[in-house]
Design an enzyme around this catalytic site. Structure first.
Site, PDB file in Angstrom:
ATOM      1  N   LYS A   1     157.574 -26.526 -10.043  1.00 15.58           N
ATOM      2  CA  LYS A   1     157.515 -25.836  -8.750  1.00 15.58           C
ATOM      3  C   LYS A   1     156.659 -24.585  -8.903  1.00 15.58           C
ATOM      4  O   LYS A   1     156.965 -23.715  -9.717  1.00 15.58           O
ATOM      5  CB  LYS A   1     158.923 -25.446  -8.277  1.00 15.58           C
ATOM      6  CG  LYS A   1     158.947 -24.468  -7.081  1.00 15.58           C
ATOM      7  CD  LYS A   1     160.361 -24.115  -6.616  1.00 15.58           C
ATOM      8  CE  LYS A   1     160.349 -23.008  -5.560  1.00 15.58           C
ATOM      9  NZ  LYS A   1     161.711 -22.619  -5.104  1.00 15.58           N
TER      10      LYS A   1
ATOM     11  N   ASP B   1     157.567 -16.521  -2.541  1.00 15.34           N
ATOM     12  CA  ASP B   1     158.512 -17.122  -1.598  1.00 15.34           C
ATOM     13  C   ASP B   1     159.135 -16.020  -0.742  1.00 15.34           C
ATOM     14  O   ASP B   1     160.096 -15.368  -1.163  1.00 15.34           O
ATOM     15  CB  ASP B   1     159.595 -17.894  -2.376  1.00 15.34           C
ATOM     16  CG  ASP B   1     160.606 -18.554  -1.445  1.00 15.34           C
ATOM     17  OD1 ASP B   1     160.351 -18.603  -0.223  1.00 15.34           O
ATOM     18  OD2 ASP B   1     161.650 -19.035  -1.956  1.00 15.34           O
TER      19      ASP B   1
ATOM     20  N   LYS C   1     163.611 -14.005   3.924  1.00 18.59           N
ATOM     21  CA  LYS C   1     164.611 -13.456   3.010  1.00 18.59           C
ATOM     22  C   LYS C   1     164.860 -11.975   3.319  1.00 18.59           C
ATOM     23  O   LYS C   1     163.962 -11.307   3.824  1.00 18.59           O
ATOM     24  CB  LYS C   1     164.108 -13.553   1.561  1.00 18.59           C
ATOM     25  CG  LYS C   1     164.077 -14.946   0.981  1.00 18.59           C
ATOM     26  CD  LYS C   1     163.538 -14.911  -0.450  1.00 18.59           C
ATOM     27  CE  LYS C   1     163.496 -16.297  -1.076  1.00 18.59           C
ATOM     28  NZ  LYS C   1     164.808 -16.921  -1.253  1.00 18.59           N
TER      29      LYS C   1
ATOM     30  N   ASP D   1     158.600 -17.243  -8.438  1.00 19.44           N
ATOM     31  CA  ASP D   1     159.087 -18.539  -7.953  1.00 19.44           C
ATOM     32  C   ASP D   1     158.173 -19.692  -8.373  1.00 19.44           C
ATOM     33  O   ASP D   1     158.314 -20.809  -7.888  1.00 19.44           O
ATOM     34  CB  ASP D   1     159.245 -18.485  -6.419  1.00 19.44           C
ATOM     35  CG  ASP D   1     160.293 -19.450  -5.895  1.00 19.44           C
ATOM     36  OD1 ASP D   1     161.147 -19.892  -6.691  1.00 19.44           O
ATOM     37  OD2 ASP D   1     160.244 -19.779  -4.694  1.00 19.44           O
TER      38      ASP D   1
ATOM     39  N   ASP E   1     163.307 -21.540   3.976  1.00 16.74           N
ATOM     40  CA  ASP E   1     163.468 -20.963   2.635  1.00 16.74           C
ATOM     41  C   ASP E   1     163.866 -22.027   1.607  1.00 16.74           C
ATOM     42  O   ASP E   1     163.879 -21.753   0.407  1.00 16.74           O
ATOM     43  CB  ASP E   1     164.516 -19.841   2.690  1.00 16.74           C
ATOM     44  CG  ASP E   1     164.448 -18.919   1.480  1.00 16.74           C
ATOM     45  OD1 ASP E   1     163.464 -19.022   0.717  1.00 16.74           O
ATOM     46  OD2 ASP E   1     165.371 -18.110   1.303  1.00 16.74           O
TER      47      ASP E   1
ATOM     48  N   GLU F   1     162.157 -24.367   0.387  1.00 19.33           N
ATOM     49  CA  GLU F   1     160.799 -24.900   0.364  1.00 19.33           C
ATOM     50  C   GLU F   1     160.463 -25.616  -0.934  1.00 19.33           C
ATOM     51  O   GLU F   1     159.607 -26.487  -0.965  1.00 19.33           O
ATOM     52  CB  GLU F   1     159.792 -23.769   0.612  1.00 19.33           C
ATOM     53  CG  GLU F   1     159.403 -22.927  -0.613  1.00 19.33           C
ATOM     54  CD  GLU F   1     160.563 -22.166  -1.263  1.00 19.33           C
ATOM     55  OE1 GLU F   1     161.597 -21.969  -0.586  1.00 19.33           O
ATOM     56  OE2 GLU F   1     160.437 -21.792  -2.433  1.00 19.33           O
TER      57      GLU F   1
ATOM     58  N   ARG G   1     162.021 -27.803  -2.744  1.00 20.07           N
ATOM     59  CA  ARG G   1     162.284 -29.259  -2.734  1.00 20.07           C
ATOM     60  C   ARG G   1     161.223 -30.003  -1.941  1.00 20.07           C
ATOM     61  O   ARG G   1     160.934 -31.166  -2.206  1.00 20.07           O
ATOM     62  CB  ARG G   1     163.705 -29.503  -2.212  1.00 20.07           C
ATOM     63  CG  ARG G   1     163.936 -29.067  -0.809  1.00 20.07           C
ATOM     64  CD  ARG G   1     165.415 -28.909  -0.472  1.00 20.07           C
ATOM     65  NE  ARG G   1     165.999 -27.692  -1.049  1.00 20.07           N
ATOM     66  CZ  ARG G   1     167.264 -27.349  -0.931  1.00 20.07           C
ATOM     67  NH1 ARG G   1     168.112 -28.123  -0.269  1.00 20.07           N
ATOM     68  NH2 ARG G   1     167.715 -26.242  -1.476  1.00 20.07           N
TER      69      ARG G   1
HETATM   70  N1  BES Z   1     163.200 -19.583  -4.765  1.00 14.83           N
HETATM   71  C1  BES Z   1     164.476 -19.649  -4.153  1.00 14.83           C
HETATM   72  C2  BES Z   1     165.630 -19.732  -5.163  1.00 14.83           C
HETATM   73  C3  BES Z   1     165.783 -18.563  -6.082  1.00 14.83           C
HETATM   74  C4  BES Z   1     166.632 -17.521  -5.756  1.00 14.83           C
HETATM   75  C5  BES Z   1     165.149 -18.520  -7.308  1.00 14.83           C
HETATM   76  C6  BES Z   1     166.805 -16.452  -6.617  1.00 14.83           C
HETATM   77  C7  BES Z   1     165.325 -17.461  -8.171  1.00 14.83           C
HETATM   78  C8  BES Z   1     166.148 -16.420  -7.831  1.00 14.83           C
HETATM   79  C9  BES Z   1     164.549 -20.880  -3.242  1.00 14.83           C
HETATM   80  O1  BES Z   1     163.364 -21.257  -2.650  1.00 14.83           O
HETATM   81  C10 BES Z   1     165.508 -20.572  -2.156  1.00 14.83           C
HETATM   82  O2  BES Z   1     165.206 -19.702  -1.384  1.00 14.83           O
HETATM   83  N2  BES Z   1     166.622 -21.278  -2.106  1.00 14.83           N
HETATM   84  C11 BES Z   1     167.605 -21.076  -1.104  1.00 14.83           C
HETATM   85  C12 BES Z   1     168.002 -22.428  -0.581  1.00 14.83           C
HETATM   86  C13 BES Z   1     168.835 -22.384   0.653  1.00 14.83           C
HETATM   87  C14 BES Z   1     168.018 -21.846   1.826  1.00 14.83           C
HETATM   88  C15 BES Z   1     169.343 -23.758   0.960  1.00 14.83           C
HETATM   89  C16 BES Z   1     168.786 -20.371  -1.772  1.00 14.83           C
HETATM   90  O3  BES Z   1     169.073 -20.635  -2.932  1.00 14.83           O
HETATM   91  O4  BES Z   1     169.385 -19.530  -1.105  1.00 14.83           O
HETATM   92 ZN    ZN Z   2     161.635 -20.759  -3.634  1.00 15.49          ZN
HETATM   93 MN    MN Z   3     162.986 -20.257  -0.843  1.00 19.52          MN
END
Ligand code: BES
Ligand code: ZN
Ligand code: MN
Length: 499
Positions: free
Chosen positions: A264, A269, A276, A287, A346, A348, A350
């Site tokens: 990825k 992000d 966020k 990310d 967010d 994204e 996947r």
């Molecule tokens: N890049 C983030 C996950 C992340 C968070 C990585 C903190 C490293 C540190 C990912 O894209 C994300 O935002 N995931 C969301 C998914 C949710 C919206 C279903 C999350 O984990 O809150």
């Molecule tokens: Zn992300």
């Molecule tokens: Mn995200």
């Protein structure tokens, strides 16, 4: 600029450099040559140990300034605990601990790679040297102002003293290649997103051509033609164009199916329209740690001329809110033909990986595949920063990854997949939705990815949100980006696919 490290090997002889590093066991015993070189200073060590309560426990250290009877300015004694119990990863850590004890100002140091039982074996001394290099890394290219006493010397020369110099040099070659891969991955993770956007990442990946990796960069028209609409949807709100990079190293048998690594690479992000909160958003420059690991790994495999056919694929995008950005409720068609309803922009990662995983299966029919992604905050809640989450559709691959993790110290913990979770990502309007709610967030993300992988294809997904950056600071890393996964996957390849 970072201080250049000049690492060399030499025989164990009388030390005359600024700093001498020596190892003792938990009985405060030294190796024979070390003992001889220390001479009368050995008595000083015993007295200092007593007053400092230094017992030689593994990784602990004792420092003596201007030790009488020695030409060195500083003697550092590092505890090796019970040497018979030390594994490869422990020698790497000892090297890191040794490097960590050198004062910032020291330009020259000697490290005696000897234990009470005698000289370290060539592989052990080479592991130690790798630890020195990993620890010496600092990402300071943007620091232009430093106080005089904080300025490191322009270059640092470290000599690891061993019994069989030629054998250690040869054992070190592969480890140096792997260390360079780790440092490359760390650089990529540490770079800010105004410097490292998809095109720039692709350019840095293309630099692997110099070690013999075939690099293809797929641009937006090409990705459109392939039908990677899920990946492109994530990037459509950014001023920077998306890219997919394919890196191939063919060191194995001609025509043999490759092993595939997928990363990825969300260069930043913001969350997109589902933006966020501001706190710690700057971390989202990392990310792309999965893509960084895959790139560093391809460097390592090629530079050590691994006897394997390997392909690395990285999906590079930037997730930004904008007039053109994707909206919640939008429905996109992935390359696989499956449609996805975007619930939260967010989620994204996947979307990016779904298309790249599918492409990897179709184009390369790999022997197995492993993807790495800073995919969910939920995996950090579950496992903290010590283990990465592992999801696998194949027990043998899972076991091998677990073992490689224990060997390298880059630990993985298996999490469940199961069709019971599928209903959480069923959509009213499309084949699936891109979020499954708060519960089991790392699992529903993995379950989403599984829909883009052939069931018969051994596949593992590593959620490295907790290990790719930040809190993995330890004896072999003091920088923010960890380069996590390069050593793990190199070990996996070495253990099971090169033998
Ligand atoms: N890049 C983030 C996950 C992340 C968070 C990585 C903190 C490293 C540190 C990912 O894209 C994300 O935002 N995931 C969301 C998914 C949710 C919206 C279903 C999350 O984990 O809150
Ligand atoms: Zn992300
Ligand atoms: Mn995200």
């Amino acid at each position: 600029m970072a201080d250049a490290l000049k690492l060399g090997f030499g025989p164990i002889a009388a030390p005359n450099r600024a700093v001498l590093v020596a190892f003792c066991d938990d009985g405060l015993k030294f190796g024979p040559l070390t003992g001889r070189a220390l001479g009368s200073a050995a008595g000083l060590v015993a007295r200092a140990a007593k007053s400092e309560r230094f017992t030689g426990k593994s990784g602990s250290a004792l420092e003596l300034v201007l030790p009488e009877g020695l030409k060195v300015a500083r003697l550092v004694v590092i505890g090796a605990g019970k040497p018979a119990e030390l594994k490869a990863k422990d020698f790497v850590m000892l090297g890191g601990a040794a490097m960590g004890k050198l004062p910032a100002s020291a330009a020259e140091a000697t490290v005696f790679a000897e234990l009470p039982g005698g000289a370290m074996r060539p592989e052990q001394a080479a592991d130690l040297a790798q630890g020195v290099v990993l620890r010496a890394y600092a990402f300071d290219r943007y620091k232009t102002k430093r106080k005089e006493e904080e300025k490191p010397p322009a270059s640092r020369k470290i000599t690891v003293c061993v019994s069989d110099v030629a054998a250690v040099r040869s054992a070190y070659r592969a480890r140096e290649a792997v260390a360079d891969g780790v440092l490359m991955a760390r650089d990529l993770v540490n770079e800010p997103a105004n410097v490292l956007y998809p095109e720039e990442f692709a350019r840095r990946a293309a630099s692997l051509r110099k070690v013999g990796v075939a690099v293809e960069v797929l641009d937006v028209p090409k990705l459109k033609k392939l039908g990677m609409r899920a990946l492109l949807g994530v990037g459509q709100g950014s001023a920077h164009e998306s890219r997919v990079v394919v890196m191939r190293w063919n060191g194995g048998r001609k025509g043999e199916a490759p092993v595939a690594f997928i990363g990825k690479g969300v260069c930043f992000d913001t969350g997109g329209i589902s933006i966020k909160p501001a706190a710690s958003m700057e971390d989202m420059k990392g990310d792309m740690a999965g893509a960084a690991c895959v790139t560093g790994l391809m460097h390592a495999l090629a530079a050590r001329k691994a006897k394997v056919n390997a392909v690395g694929l990285i999906g590079l995008v930037e997730n930004m809110p904008d007039g053109k950005a994707q909206r919640p409720g939008d429905i996109v068609k992935s390359m696989s033909g499956q449609t996805i309803e975007i619930i939260n922009t967010d989620a994204e990662g996947r979307l990016v990986l779904g298309d790249v995983l599918w492409y990897a299966v179709q184009r390369f029919k790999p022997k197995f595949m492993v993807d790495l992604a800073t995919l969910t905050g939920a995996i950090i809640v579950a496992l903290g920063h010590e283990y990465a989450g592992m999801f696998a559709n194949n027990d043998q691959l899972a076991t091998r990854l677990t073992e490689a993790g224990e060997e390298t110290g880059e630990l993985v913990w298996r999490m469940p997949l199961g069709k019971e979770y599928d209903k959480l990502i069923d959509s009213k309007f499309a084949d699936m939705k891109n979020t499954g709610g708060r519960m089991g967030g790392a699992i529903t993300a993995a379950q989403f990815l599984k829909r883009f992988v052939d069931d018969k294809m051994p596949w593992a997904h590593l959620d490295i949100a907790g290990t790719g950056f930040d809190s993995r600071q330890n004896d072999i890393n003091k920088s923010w980006g960890s380069g996590w996964g390069v050593r793990l996957l190199d070990q996996l390849v070495a253990d099971y696919y090169e033998k």
